[in-house]
Structure formats: C-alpha cells, structure tokens
Motif scaffolding. Structure first.
Motif, PDB file in Angstrom:
ATOM      1  N   LYS A 139       0.841  -1.185   0.000  1.00 65.47           N
ATOM      2  CA  LYS A 139       0.000   0.000   0.000  1.00 65.47           C
ATOM      3  C   LYS A 139       0.881   1.242   0.000  1.00 65.47           C
ATOM      4  CE  LYS A 139      -3.773   2.118   2.519  1.00 65.47           C
ATOM      5  NZ  LYS A 139      -4.626   2.049   3.698  1.00 65.47           N
ATOM      6  N   THR A 140       0.574   2.197  -0.863  1.00 69.55           N
ATOM      7  CA  THR A 140       1.331   3.435  -0.921  1.00 69.55           C
ATOM      8  C   THR A 140       0.825   4.385   0.152  1.00 69.55           C
ATOM      9  OG1 THR A 140       1.603   3.176  -3.309  1.00 69.55           O
ATOM     10  CG2 THR A 140       1.980   5.368  -2.402  1.00 69.55           C
ATOM     11  N   ILE A 141       1.746   4.905   0.951  1.00 69.10           N
ATOM     12  CA  ILE A 141       1.414   5.878   1.991  1.00 69.10           C
ATOM     13  C   ILE A 141       1.676   7.261   1.418  1.00 69.10           C
ATOM     14  CG2 ILE A 141       1.873   6.653   4.345  1.00 69.10           C
ATOM     15  CD1 ILE A 141       0.819   3.809   4.237  1.00 69.10           C
ATOM     16  N   ILE A 142       0.705   8.145   1.551  1.00 70.11           N
ATOM     17  CA  ILE A 142       0.778   9.496   1.003  1.00 70.11           C
ATOM     18  C   ILE A 142       1.014  10.498   2.134  1.00 70.11           C
ATOM     19  CG2 ILE A 142      -0.498  11.267  -0.300  1.00 70.11           C
ATOM     20  CD1 ILE A 142       0.179   8.802  -1.968  1.00 70.11           C
ATOM     21  N   CYS A 143       1.899  11.450   1.906  1.00 70.40           N
ATOM     22  CA  CYS A 143       2.150  12.515   2.883  1.00 70.40           C
ATOM     23  C   CYS A 143       0.911  13.399   2.968  1.00 70.40           C
ATOM     24  CB  CYS A 143       3.366  13.333   2.457  1.00 70.40           C
ATOM     25  SG  CYS A 143       3.701  14.734   3.552  1.00 70.40           S
ATOM     26  N   PRO A 144       0.406  13.665   4.176  1.00 68.28           N
ATOM     27  CA  PRO A 144      -0.783  14.508   4.308  1.00 68.28           C
ATOM     28  C   PRO A 144      -0.527  15.983   3.998  1.00 68.28           C
ATOM     29  CG  PRO A 144       0.058  13.948   6.463  1.00 68.28           C
ATOM     30  CD  PRO A 144       0.866  13.173   5.457  1.00 68.28           C
ATOM     31  N   GLY A 145       0.737  16.392   4.004  1.00 65.89           N
ATOM     32  CA  GLY A 145       1.064  17.794   3.745  1.00 65.89           C
ATOM     33  C   GLY A 145       1.149  18.143   2.273  1.00 65.89           C
ATOM     34  N   CYS A 146       1.759  17.252   1.482  1.00 66.34           N
ATOM     35  CA  CYS A 146       2.011  17.576   0.075  1.00 66.34           C
ATOM     36  C   CYS A 146       1.395  16.566  -0.901  1.00 66.34           C
ATOM     37  CB  CYS A 146       3.505  17.693  -0.170  1.00 66.34           C
ATOM     38  SG  CYS A 146       4.406  16.155   0.114  1.00 66.34           S
ATOM     39  N   GLY A 169       6.420  13.308   5.244  1.00 64.04           N
ATOM     40  CA  GLY A 169       7.704  13.488   4.582  1.00 64.04           C
ATOM     41  C   GLY A 169       8.612  14.423   5.355  1.00 64.04           C
ATOM     42  N   PRO A 170       9.921  14.391   5.093  1.00 61.31           N
ATOM     43  CA  PRO A 170      10.868  15.205   5.862  1.00 61.31           C
ATOM     44  C   PRO A 170      10.677  16.713   5.674  1.00 61.31           C
ATOM     45  CG  PRO A 170      11.975  14.131   4.026  1.00 61.31           C
ATOM     46  CD  PRO A 170      10.598  13.574   4.080  1.00 61.31           C
ATOM     47  N   VAL A 171      10.364  17.147   4.473  1.00 59.29           N
ATOM     48  CA  VAL A 171      10.164  18.582   4.225  1.00 59.29           C
ATOM     49  C   VAL A 171       8.909  19.072   4.947  1.00 59.29           C
ATOM     50  CG1 VAL A 171       9.736  20.316   2.450  1.00 59.29           C
ATOM     51  CG2 VAL A 171      11.391  18.507   2.027  1.00 59.29           C
ATOM     52  N   CYS A 172       7.829  18.314   4.843  1.00 55.95           N
ATOM     53  CA  CYS A 172       6.583  18.694   5.511  1.00 55.95           C
ATOM     54  C   CYS A 172       6.735  18.630   7.026  1.00 55.95           C
ATOM     55  CB  CYS A 172       5.436  17.807   5.042  1.00 55.95           C
ATOM     56  SG  CYS A 172       5.005  18.105   3.320  1.00 55.95           S
ATOM     57  N   GLU A 173       7.537  17.708   7.506  1.00 55.90           N
ATOM     58  CA  GLU A 173       7.782  17.606   8.948  1.00 55.90           C
ATOM     59  C   GLU A 173       8.490  18.860   9.462  1.00 55.90           C
ATOM     60  OE1 GLU A 173       9.635  14.454  12.165  1.00 55.90           O
ATOM     61  OE2 GLU A 173      10.341  14.387  10.090  1.00 55.90           O
ATOM     62  N   ARG A 174       9.489  19.351   8.716  1.00 51.30           N
ATOM     63  CA  ARG A 174      10.195  20.576   9.118  1.00 51.30           C
ATOM     64  C   ARG A 174       9.258  21.774   9.087  1.00 51.30           C
ATOM     65  NH1 ARG A 174      14.432  18.178   6.081  1.00 51.30           N
ATOM     66  NH2 ARG A 174      13.886  19.403   4.260  1.00 51.30           N
ATOM     67  N   LEU A 233       6.044  21.747   9.521  1.00 49.88           N
ATOM     68  CA  LEU A 233       5.118  21.589  10.637  1.00 49.88           C
ATOM     69  C   LEU A 233       5.776  21.997  11.955  1.00 49.88           C
ATOM     70  CD1 LEU A 233       2.258  20.628  11.304  1.00 49.88           C
ATOM     71  CD2 LEU A 233       3.210  18.360  11.659  1.00 49.88           C
ATOM     72  N   GLU A 234       7.038  21.657  12.138  1.00 49.74           N
ATOM     73  CA  GLU A 234       7.763  22.036  13.351  1.00 49.74           C
ATOM     74  C   GLU A 234       7.849  23.551  13.488  1.00 49.74           C
ATOM     75  OE1 GLU A 234       9.134  20.521  16.062  1.00 49.74           O
ATOM     76  OE2 GLU A 234       8.063  18.745  15.363  1.00 49.74           O
ATOM     77  N   LYS A 235       8.076  24.254  12.375  1.00 48.73           N
ATOM     78  CA  LYS A 235       8.150  25.718  12.407  1.00 48.73           C
ATOM     79  C   LYS A 235       6.814  26.332  12.793  1.00 48.73           C
ATOM     80  CE  LYS A 235      11.835  26.336   9.014  1.00 48.73           C
ATOM     81  NZ  LYS A 235      12.184  26.869   7.690  1.00 48.73           N
ATOM     82  N   LEU A 236       5.718  25.715  12.358  1.00 54.15           N
ATOM     83  CA  LEU A 236       4.389  26.254  12.631  1.00 54.15           C
ATOM     84  C   LEU A 236       3.915  25.995  14.057  1.00 54.15           C
ATOM     85  CD1 LEU A 236       2.515  25.318   9.334  1.00 54.15           C
ATOM     86  CD2 LEU A 236       3.286  27.578  10.060  1.00 54.15           C
ATOM     87  N   LYS A 237       4.513  25.049  14.744  1.00 51.96           N
ATOM     88  CA  LYS A 237       4.059  24.701  16.093  1.00 51.96           C
ATOM     89  C   LYS A 237       4.128  25.878  17.052  1.00 51.96           C
ATOM     90  CE  LYS A 237       4.704  19.761  16.533  1.00 51.96           C
ATOM     91  NZ  LYS A 237       5.446  18.697  17.215  1.00 51.96           N
ATOM     92  N   ASN A 238       5.141  26.721  16.939  1.00 48.57           N
ATOM     93  CA  ASN A 238       5.332  27.817  17.883  1.00 48.57           C
ATOM     94  C   ASN A 238       4.666  29.121  17.453  1.00 48.57           C
ATOM     95  OD1 ASN A 238       6.839  26.204  19.610  1.00 48.57           O
ATOM     96  ND2 ASN A 238       8.712  26.585  18.462  1.00 48.57           N
TER      97      ASN A 238
END
Length: 54
Positions: free
Chosen positions: A5-12, A27-32, A34-39
């Motif tokens: 099953k292909t897993i799709i990034c929810p961000g992109c 994905g790594p780019v979307c994770e970064r 998301l981290e910036k938006l947390k604060n």
C-alpha cells in the motif's frame, strides 16, 4: 503480484518512500514545515496580556 500500500504525505500528497517517513507518516520537508508552525499562533487566535498587580 505486489500488494504494498502506498502511503501518502498529508502535507504535500506525495508518496512516501523511505522507511523512516513511512513510519512517521509524513515526509521530511513537511515535517520541518510543521515544526516551524508549532510555535506560531493561529491567525484567528486571540492574544491576552495580563498586567502585573503591584
């Protein structure tokens, strides 16, 4: 027949390829991003400042 099953990034909406990204389900780019938006506060969030009682 390959039934993986292909897993799709929810961000992109791109397919995740690395085992690490698949385990995190992002994905790594979307994770970064998301981290910036947390604060950062939401645009619609109210801000209250309390004055010290002296």
């Amino acid at each position: 027949m390959n039934l993986s099953k292909t897993i799709i990034c929810p961000g992109c909406n791109r397919p995740l390829r690395s085992k690490k990204s698949i385990a995190k389900r992002i994905g790594p780019v979307c994770e970064r991003k998301l981290e910036k938006l947390k604060n950062e506060p939401d645009e619609d969030q109210l801000k209250m400042e309390l004055k010290d009682k002296k």
